[in-house]
Design a protein around this motif. Sequence first.
Motif: not given
Length: 148
Positions: A19-25, A103-109, A112-115, A131-134
Amino acid sequence: MPKPNRSRTLRLGSLLQGFPCITTASGSRLAGAAAFCLEEQNHKSGVVLDIRGTQKTLFKLYWAKTTDQLRREWGDPAEATECGAVAIAILLVVKLTEFHVVHRSYKTTGIDYWLGKQEDTFLFQRTARLEVSGIRKGDRSKVDARVR
C-alpha cells in the motif's frame, strides 16, 4: 448468522501487494502475524468475521497455513496481536470505505495510520484516521469495552 456474500472475502495474502505506506515486506509480516494469531486461537482459513459498527456485514477471511518458522517469529504475543489486528483493519478499511492507508502516524498522536481517498492528491491524503486495537481472545463485552 446469515451466510457471507461470495464477494465479501478478505485475503491476508493481498497485503503482500503493498500500500502507499506499507511495503510488500511489511505487508507479508502483518499477514503472518494475523495468520499466527488466528491459528493459535484454533481458527481455520475461511473463518467468518462478523463485522459490527457503522456497517454490519460478514466476511470470510482466508490465509496461507502458517509454517514453523513463522510461528517461531511471533514469540511476543502482544506484538503479534497488534500486528495481526493492523492487518485485518487495513483490509477492512479498503473493503468497507473509500479510504486506504497512506501514512504511518507517530506514537504520540493517538492514532496508528492516516487514511486518504484513492484519488486524492498528496496534499489531501490525510483526510481520516485509523486507530487499531487488537484483542487476542475475548467476548463481546471485552470488545465493546475496548471500542468505548
